[in-house]
Design a protein around this motif. Sequence first.
Motif, mmCIF file in Angstrom:
data_model
loop_
_atom_site.group_PDB
_atom_site.id
_atom_site.type_symbol
_atom_site.label_atom_id
_atom_site.label_comp_id
_atom_site.label_asym_id
_atom_site.label_seq_id
_atom_site.Cartn_x
_atom_site.Cartn_y
_atom_site.Cartn_z
ATOM 1 N N ALA A 25 0.831 -1.210 0.000
ATOM 2 C CA ALA A 25 0.000 0.000 0.000
ATOM 3 C C ALA A 25 0.866 1.261 0.000
ATOM 4 O O ALA A 25 0.564 2.232 -0.714
ATOM 5 N N ILE A 26 1.947 1.258 0.768
ATOM 6 C CA ILE A 26 2.847 2.410 0.792
ATOM 7 C C ILE A 26 3.547 2.559 -0.554
ATOM 8 O O ILE A 26 3.695 3.679 -1.071
ATOM 9 N N ALA A 27 3.955 1.453 -1.158
ATOM 10 C CA ALA A 27 4.599 1.510 -2.476
ATOM 11 C C ALA A 27 3.646 2.088 -3.521
ATOM 12 O O ALA A 27 4.052 2.904 -4.366
ATOM 13 N N GLN A 28 2.381 1.699 -3.467
ATOM 14 C CA GLN A 28 1.399 2.231 -4.407
ATOM 15 C C GLN A 28 1.168 3.720 -4.174
ATOM 16 O O GLN A 28 1.037 4.497 -5.128
ATOM 17 N N LEU A 29 1.119 4.137 -2.911
ATOM 18 C CA LEU A 29 0.953 5.547 -2.572
ATOM 19 C C LEU A 29 2.138 6.358 -3.101
ATOM 20 O O LEU A 29 1.955 7.420 -3.725
ATOM 21 N N ALA A 30 3.338 5.871 -2.867
ATOM 22 C CA ALA A 30 4.540 6.562 -3.334
ATOM 23 C C ALA A 30 4.542 6.666 -4.858
ATOM 24 O O ALA A 30 4.833 7.731 -5.422
ATOM 25 N N ASP A 31 4.198 5.582 -5.525
ATOM 26 C CA ASP A 31 4.174 5.562 -6.983
ATOM 27 C C ASP A 31 3.155 6.563 -7.539
ATOM 28 O O ASP A 31 3.427 7.273 -8.501
ATOM 29 N N ARG A 32 1.987 6.615 -6.906
ATOM 30 C CA ARG A 32 0.933 7.551 -7.342
ATOM 31 C C ARG A 32 1.395 8.999 -7.280
ATOM 32 O O ARG A 32 0.972 9.823 -8.079
ATOM 33 N N HIS A 39 6.958 9.557 -5.714
ATOM 34 C CA HIS A 39 7.968 9.529 -4.648
ATOM 35 C C HIS A 39 8.560 8.130 -4.533
ATOM 36 O O HIS A 39 8.081 7.192 -5.155
ATOM 37 N N THR A 40 9.563 8.002 -3.666
ATOM 38 C CA THR A 40 10.084 6.672 -3.345
ATOM 39 C C THR A 40 9.414 6.179 -2.064
ATOM 40 O O THR A 40 8.906 6.984 -1.271
ATOM 41 N N VAL A 41 9.448 4.893 -1.831
ATOM 42 C CA VAL A 41 8.859 4.348 -0.600
ATOM 43 C C VAL A 41 9.583 4.877 0.634
ATOM 44 O O VAL A 41 8.977 5.021 1.694
ATOM 45 N N HIS A 42 10.852 5.187 0.495
ATOM 46 C CA HIS A 42 11.632 5.678 1.639
ATOM 47 C C HIS A 42 11.161 7.057 2.099
ATOM 48 O O HIS A 42 11.420 7.446 3.238
ATOM 49 N N ASP A 43 10.436 7.782 1.239
ATOM 50 C CA ASP A 43 9.854 9.073 1.627
ATOM 51 C C ASP A 43 8.694 8.899 2.609
ATOM 52 O O ASP A 43 8.222 9.876 3.185
ATOM 53 N N TYR A 44 8.227 7.663 2.800
ATOM 54 C CA TYR A 44 7.058 7.367 3.640
ATOM 55 C C TYR A 44 7.419 6.501 4.844
ATOM 56 O O TYR A 44 6.553 5.877 5.448
ATOM 57 N N ALA A 45 8.672 6.447 5.225
ATOM 58 C CA ALA A 45 9.197 5.486 6.198
ATOM 59 C C ALA A 45 8.561 5.582 7.594
ATOM 60 O O ALA A 45 8.742 6.574 8.270
ATOM 61 N N PRO A 46 7.844 4.521 8.039
ATOM 62 C CA PRO A 46 7.397 4.433 9.426
ATOM 63 C C PRO A 46 7.927 3.163 10.104
ATOM 64 O O PRO A 46 8.289 2.194 9.446
ATOM 65 N N THR A 47 7.949 3.185 11.422
ATOM 66 C CA THR A 47 8.079 1.942 12.178
ATOM 67 C C THR A 47 6.675 1.356 12.292
ATOM 68 O O THR A 47 5.699 2.017 11.954
ATOM 69 N N LEU A 48 6.549 0.134 12.792
ATOM 70 C CA LEU A 48 5.226 -0.473 12.946
ATOM 71 C C LEU A 48 5.229 -1.459 14.101
ATOM 72 O O LEU A 48 6.095 -2.326 14.194
ATOM 73 N N LEU A 49 4.248 -1.308 14.982
ATOM 74 C CA LEU A 49 3.976 -2.266 16.051
ATOM 75 C C LEU A 49 2.504 -2.635 15.948
ATOM 76 O O LEU A 49 1.663 -1.768 15.693
ATOM 77 N N ALA A 50 2.187 -3.904 16.150
ATOM 78 C CA ALA A 50 0.784 -4.320 16.138
ATOM 79 C C ALA A 50 0.582 -5.460 17.116
ATOM 80 O O ALA A 50 1.506 -6.228 17.398
ATOM 81 N N ALA A 51 -0.643 -5.551 17.631
ATOM 82 C CA ALA A 51 -1.002 -6.635 18.548
ATOM 83 C C ALA A 51 -2.396 -7.135 18.214
ATOM 84 O O ALA A 51 -3.288 -6.351 17.882
#
Length: 191
Positions: free
Chosen positions: A92-99, A102-114
């Motif tokens: 999803a981030i890659a598609q957002l960046a492509d749209r 931008h590069t995917v690295h422009d959208y860099a987050p960490t992620l935690l989930a439970a």
Amino acid sequence: MTWTISATSVAGTSHQARNTPCQDDYAYTTGPYGLIIAVADGAGSAPHSAAGATTAVTCTVAYLAGALHTTRPRPKVIERALHDAVNYSRTAIAQLADRHGHTVHDYAPTLLAAVLTDQHIGTLQLGDGAIITSDDHHRLTIHTVQQTREYVNDVTFLTSDNYEDELHITVRPRRHATNVALVTDGIESIS
């Protein structure tokens, strides 16, 4: 079990000093499977990391809710769903960046989930932060690993090429966990 949920994202002092917005986000949902919650911290060095954090948490929670629609998902199902949610969010981030060119690295987050079901807790960690549960007797369980790095801000992000090297997924018996906290900043060295 009924969950009481309290969540917030707050801009830190460095954001306030630079007059930049908070780049953290969170999402959660409940259903017959239990509770699903995700938090993400956008990289301050990435120009669109707030959008990356939002995309990461919304896609992770949506994917997990769809994959775990049964009332008693088994541990291997939870583990596979957590892994697949990471890939879904990366796509999803890659598609957002492509749209947006931008590069995917422009959208860099960490992620935690439970994922907390009536019998298990599944967690995923990519980057820094902590996932902690407590029970009725106030006993704490830490579900994340502390990253040992030469530099404090050296973090692997969801958009990093080597993300799989740093991805930690666990599924454990929930036992009597009645509270869960997911935090992105400022707690990892304590955990």
